[in-house]
Design a protein around this motif. Sequence first.
Motif, PDB file in Angstrom:
ATOM      1  N   ALA A 112       0.829  -1.207   0.000  1.00  0.00           N
ATOM      2  CA  ALA A 112       0.000   0.000   0.000  1.00  0.00           C
ATOM      3  C   ALA A 112       0.862   1.254   0.000  1.00  0.00           C
ATOM      4  O   ALA A 112       0.541   2.237  -0.671  1.00  0.00           O
ATOM      5  N   ALA A 113       1.943   1.243   0.761  1.00  0.00           N
ATOM      6  CA  ALA A 113       2.793   2.425   0.845  1.00  0.00           C
ATOM      7  C   ALA A 113       3.531   2.695  -0.458  1.00  0.00           C
ATOM      8  O   ALA A 113       3.870   3.851  -0.749  1.00  0.00           O
ATOM      9  N   GLY A 114       3.785   1.661  -1.246  1.00  0.00           N
ATOM     10  CA  GLY A 114       4.584   1.835  -2.452  1.00  0.00           C
ATOM     11  C   GLY A 114       3.811   2.032  -3.727  1.00  0.00           C
ATOM     12  O   GLY A 114       4.406   2.280  -4.784  1.00  0.00           O
ATOM     13  N   GLU A 115       2.488   1.953  -3.692  1.00  0.00           N
ATOM     14  CA  GLU A 115       1.698   2.097  -4.918  1.00  0.00           C
ATOM     15  C   GLU A 115       1.625   3.563  -5.347  1.00  0.00           C
ATOM     16  O   GLU A 115       1.456   4.455  -4.536  1.00  0.00           O
ATOM     17  N   THR A 116       1.744   3.766  -6.651  1.00  0.00           N
ATOM     18  CA  THR A 116       1.670   5.109  -7.217  1.00  0.00           C
ATOM     19  C   THR A 116       0.453   5.288  -8.106  1.00  0.00           C
ATOM     20  O   THR A 116      -0.284   6.273  -7.987  1.00  0.00           O
ATOM     21  N   ALA A 117       0.221   4.351  -9.015  1.00  0.00           N
ATOM     22  CA  ALA A 117      -0.865   4.504  -9.989  1.00  0.00           C
ATOM     23  C   ALA A 117      -2.243   4.660  -9.349  1.00  0.00           C
ATOM     24  O   ALA A 117      -3.007   5.544  -9.746  1.00  0.00           O
ATOM     25  N   PRO A 118      -2.622   3.846  -8.339  1.00  0.00           N
ATOM     26  CA  PRO A 118      -3.968   4.011  -7.770  1.00  0.00           C
ATOM     27  C   PRO A 118      -4.204   5.377  -7.139  1.00  0.00           C
ATOM     28  O   PRO A 118      -5.285   5.960  -7.290  1.00  0.00           O
ATOM     29  N   ILE A 119      -3.198   5.912  -6.445  1.00  0.00           N
ATOM     30  CA  ILE A 119      -3.425   7.185  -5.759  1.00  0.00           C
ATOM     31  C   ILE A 119      -3.345   8.364  -6.716  1.00  0.00           C
ATOM     32  O   ILE A 119      -3.828   9.459  -6.388  1.00  0.00           O
ATOM     33  N   TYR A 144       4.237   9.185  -5.114  1.00  0.00           N
ATOM     34  CA  TYR A 144       3.903  10.136  -6.169  1.00  0.00           C
ATOM     35  C   TYR A 144       4.860  11.321  -6.162  1.00  0.00           C
ATOM     36  O   TYR A 144       5.204  11.871  -7.216  1.00  0.00           O
ATOM     37  N   HIS A 145       5.313  11.723  -4.985  1.00  0.00           N
ATOM     38  CA  HIS A 145       6.295  12.804  -4.884  1.00  0.00           C
ATOM     39  C   HIS A 145       7.607  12.395  -5.549  1.00  0.00           C
ATOM     40  O   HIS A 145       8.214  13.183  -6.291  1.00  0.00           O
TER      41      HIS A 145
END
Length: 394
Positions: free
Chosen positions: A286-293, A344-345
């Motif tokens: 969860a902490a490493g996902e980029t595309a969903p957020i 994302y940052h």
Amino acid sequence: MSLKPTAGSNPFLGAKSRIERRETMVRWLLRLCTFFIVAATLGILAHIFIKGAPVVFRSSWPFINTTFLTELPSTLHVIEDVKGHRQEVDVTHVDEVKAALGADFHADTTIAYSGGGILGPIVGTALLVFVSISVALFLGVSCAIYLSEYASKGKRVEMIRLAILNLAGVPSVVFGLFGLGAFVLTAPVLTDLPLERSLLKIPLGFSYLSFQGWDTCVLSGGFTLAFVILPVIITASEQCLQAVPQGFRETSMALGATRWQTIRYSVLPFAMPGILTSSILGIARAAGETAPIMFTAALAFKDKLPWQKDLPPLPADAGLFAQWEQSIGRFLGIFTESVQALPYHIYTIAAKIPQNEYSERAQYGSVFIFLVLVAALAAGSVLLRRHLRAKFRW
């Protein structure tokens, strides 16, 4: 007459040697593959540590770059004088430094997102992980309990398990589109003024239940990430429940306990260490996902923390209840705000702005802090798991 076997008289000697050589080759091949994976992982971690540690740590007291950890991201200004000397300043001190240089001022270079710190992304990541783990653990463990303890064996249950396994293979960008449609644009809310894009409006007398979505916010991103990690938690939790000996259940029910009492007091406590292991995997995912957020929660830049939302001032004669109501509204408003997130940052710094020594410094510093946070969360879960294993030993 000698009975000692010779190489020519033993028909199995040659074949046995070939099998042993083949076994040795396979063993060394597997060993080298393992060593290669470990070396590659250590190399990546060492590279990030070498590049990122100098950004976070200092050689003088307090030995930590507190600015990098306690300030929001901002635009970095690099001011150069006529002699080639460079000075890094934030946006609030640019005019002051230019005025001090006077005629010696030569150039002002701006690098987006490379100044200030990463407090906003850290807070956003923590909120998203908290919401996603809370939702995923509740739904995942509930589903695992049903499949392991209540569901009858048959094709229907096997189809459910197959669907869960297939869900684990869905690309994360698809989960992002799912979250955009299900939570950002469609999720139900209580409101007095439904939006025109609302798919369904149900009058409740005092308000409307409007299916108009939650917009891009922590809730939308957290629920989307919860569905991303659900397959891991369901599968691992079900296996942990099935590993508890059947005798525990039979003994509990023989003493008069109901099915749920048996699960609650005789099964779940002994399966909890393994369930926490699945939560470790879920936290890292969860902490490493980029595309969903990107579709549901994250912003490239935000100049305020989630709880710093501007609210209308209370009247001078406002009572204690009004102040308490505003405090509750401010707390709940944290989960309805868009946030920054570390993945994302990092993506923004690495892919959206020109690369130079200043953006690279911010990039590796963010990656270093991100790995430290994930490792800290995982270590906390491991310690809790060990505590529970020592408490519920069987």
